[in-house]
Enzyme design. Structure first.
Site, PDB file in Angstrom:
ATOM      1  N   HIS A  66      -5.749  -5.551   0.815  1.00  0.00           N
ATOM      2  CA  HIS A  66      -5.761  -4.284   0.084  1.00  0.00           C
ATOM      3  C   HIS A  66      -4.382  -3.961  -0.498  1.00  0.00           C
ATOM      4  O   HIS A  66      -4.235  -3.704  -1.695  1.00  0.00           O
ATOM      5  CB  HIS A  66      -6.213  -3.172   1.031  1.00  0.00           C
ATOM      6  CG  HIS A  66      -6.091  -1.790   0.487  1.00  0.00           C
ATOM      7  ND1 HIS A  66      -7.071  -1.179  -0.284  1.00  0.00           N
ATOM      8  CD2 HIS A  66      -5.091  -0.862   0.600  1.00  0.00           C
ATOM      9  CE1 HIS A  66      -6.691   0.031  -0.618  1.00  0.00           C
ATOM     10  NE2 HIS A  66      -5.493   0.255  -0.088  1.00  0.00           N
ATOM     11  N   ASP A  92       0.838  -1.204   0.000  1.00  0.00           N
ATOM     12  CA  ASP A  92       0.000   0.000   0.000  1.00  0.00           C
ATOM     13  C   ASP A  92       0.872   1.253   0.000  1.00  0.00           C
ATOM     14  O   ASP A  92       0.648   2.201  -0.761  1.00  0.00           O
ATOM     15  CB  ASP A  92      -0.919  -0.026   1.222  1.00  0.00           C
ATOM     16  CG  ASP A  92      -2.096   0.932   1.112  1.00  0.00           C
ATOM     17  OD1 ASP A  92      -2.425   1.374  -0.009  1.00  0.00           O
ATOM     18  OD2 ASP A  92      -2.691   1.246   2.156  1.00  0.00           O
ATOM     19  N   HIS A 126      -4.606   2.689  -6.960  1.00  0.00           N
ATOM     20  CA  HIS A 126      -5.795   2.425  -6.160  1.00  0.00           C
ATOM     21  C   HIS A 126      -7.029   2.221  -7.037  1.00  0.00           C
ATOM     22  O   HIS A 126      -7.922   1.443  -6.689  1.00  0.00           O
ATOM     23  CB  HIS A 126      -6.029   3.551  -5.151  1.00  0.00           C
ATOM     24  CG  HIS A 126      -5.243   3.375  -3.895  1.00  0.00           C
ATOM     25  ND1 HIS A 126      -3.901   3.718  -3.789  1.00  0.00           N
ATOM     26  CD2 HIS A 126      -5.589   2.863  -2.686  1.00  0.00           C
ATOM     27  CE1 HIS A 126      -3.470   3.431  -2.571  1.00  0.00           C
ATOM     28  NE2 HIS A 126      -4.472   2.915  -1.886  1.00  0.00           N
ATOM     29  N   HIS A 134      -6.800  -1.297  -8.086  1.00  0.00           N
ATOM     30  CA  HIS A 134      -7.184  -2.107  -6.921  1.00  0.00           C
ATOM     31  C   HIS A 134      -8.699  -2.200  -6.819  1.00  0.00           C
ATOM     32  O   HIS A 134      -9.262  -3.284  -6.640  1.00  0.00           O
ATOM     33  CB  HIS A 134      -6.636  -1.495  -5.628  1.00  0.00           C
ATOM     34  CG  HIS A 134      -7.374  -1.961  -4.405  1.00  0.00           C
ATOM     35  ND1 HIS A 134      -8.558  -1.365  -3.993  1.00  0.00           N
ATOM     36  CD2 HIS A 134      -7.143  -2.967  -3.535  1.00  0.00           C
ATOM     37  CE1 HIS A 134      -9.002  -2.001  -2.915  1.00  0.00           C
ATOM     38  NE2 HIS A 134      -8.169  -2.967  -2.615  1.00  0.00           N
TER      39      HIS A 134
END
Length: 372
Positions: free
Chosen positions: A279, A177, A262, A265
């Site tokens: 995540h 992340d 993101h 994602h």
């Protein structure tokens, strides 16, 4: 997505950030400065392992409290349930103890009830704890919406001894992340995009410097931290990576904005095969796709592929259980990654479903042939 205020910039972050081994035993001290009754929302694992520590800390500080088990998903139903419990408890402080979804649920319940916010991450797997943003998912774990809450946590309390005792996969996911922080900041600087603190305001120099520092710490300390954490050894590299994953990445993404790492994602969550991954693991693959989408030098993509592989982060579709995904499956991911409001739109290159789809396919082709 250029700013309407070319000279404006904004900076946000938690009021206090405290990181130290053993800090969970001092939680009551931190809460006592904010109110006299607390609602503690904790992961089931946290309650099982640290429930007595939490109770002793609150009682020692003279804080009235209610301890509630988090049900596992930051969905609308769970947010509503916790909000109702906070209201009925009369608590003026909401404490989220556990992973990112626990933190986000606690933040939303606190904002809904006007309570103060204390976040206690027990894993360093995301940069959620410090931010004024909460991500809502469906009951089945599909991304739905990011909520901008208007205020950051009052205090973020990090017990590094607790974090180093957690499975190392959480720490590594947090590195994945955090890896997006600088690359997405750079992406937003290239497109002159706003940050996530205030509408129509750009990243401040402080946020940009923090995002860059986050990257530098990861490159320097990530592998040493992973190897030490696997043995439960709390060395300075582990402390540095906990800070990078939690504070530097949190400040970096909020003050500089996110981008296609993101966005991709979020797109990946539409495929059931990815739901078993964290995540940060999906974001790490999204970073490689972002670099490919932007047309960055293959040397940079190679360097980040080697970095991810050394840590065990996904670099190929097969690493996300998508080795047999069809072109149509990847197109679904691309469509979701380009939904209205998606951060993918902040990338300073032409975008379409076909372009994003092909960037994902090309990333997988490159990393699958990559020789580490």
């Amino acid at each position: 997505m250029a700013s309407e205020n070319a000279g404006g910039r904004s900076f946000g972050g938690p009021n206090k950030y405290i990181q130290r081994a053993g800090e969970l035993t001092r939680l009551g001290e931190h809460v006592s400065g904010l109110g006299d009754k607390a609602f503690l929302l904790a992961d089931p694992f946290v309650l099982d392992q640290y429930g007595s520590t939490l109770k002793e800390s609150m009682e020692k500080a003279g804080i009235a409290y209610q301890l509630e088990r988090f049900n596992g998903e930051c969905s609308q139903g769970e947010i509503d349930r916790v909000t109702a419990l906070v209201k009925s408890s009369g608590a003026s402080v909401v404490v989220g103890i556990g992973g990112g979804k626990t933190a986000d649920t606690a933040k939303m319940a606190a904002v809904a009830t006007g309570g103060r916010i204390v976040i206690v991450p027990t894993i360093a797997s995301t940069d959620a704890p410090c931010s004024a943003i909460a991500v809502r998912y469906s009951d089945d774990g599909v991304y739905q919406e990011a909520h901008f809450l208007g205020r950051n946590p009052d205090i973020v309390v990090v017990d590094s001894a607790v974090i180093v005792r957690a499975p190392v996969r959480f720490l590594v996911a947090g590195i994945g992340d955090a890896l997006s922080t600088w690359f997405e900041a750079r992406s937003n600087l290239d497109s002159n995009s706003n940050n996530l603190v205030r509408p129509n305001m750009l990243p401040p120099a402080a946020g940009i410097a923090i995002a860059r520092a986050c990257h530098d710490v990861l490159m320097r300390d990530a592998l040493a931290a992973k190897l030490a954490a696997e043995k439960g050894a709390l060395i300075s590299a582990v402390e540095n990576i906990i800070e990078a994953n939690t504070l530097l990445s949190g400040l970096g993404f909020e003050n500089c904005g996110v981008s296609a790492a993101h966005g991709i994602h979020d797109g990946l969550t539409v495929l059931d095969e990815t739901h078993g991954f964290f995540h940060g693991e999906k974001v790490a693959f999204g970073v490689l796709c972002l670099l490919m989408l932007e047309g960055r030098p293959l040397a940079e993509i190679s360097e980040m592929t080697a970095f991810c592989r050394a840590l065990g982060l996904p670099t190929r579709l097969a690493d996300l259980n998508l080795g047999s995904a069809s072109r149509a499956d990847i197109e679904r991911v691309a469509e979701a990654a380009l939904a209205e409001g998606s951060p993918t739109w902040k990338v300073a290159v032409p975008l379409s479903v076909a372009i994003v789809r092909d960037a994902i396919i090309a990333t997988d082709a490159f990393t699958s042939s990559f020789k580490s």
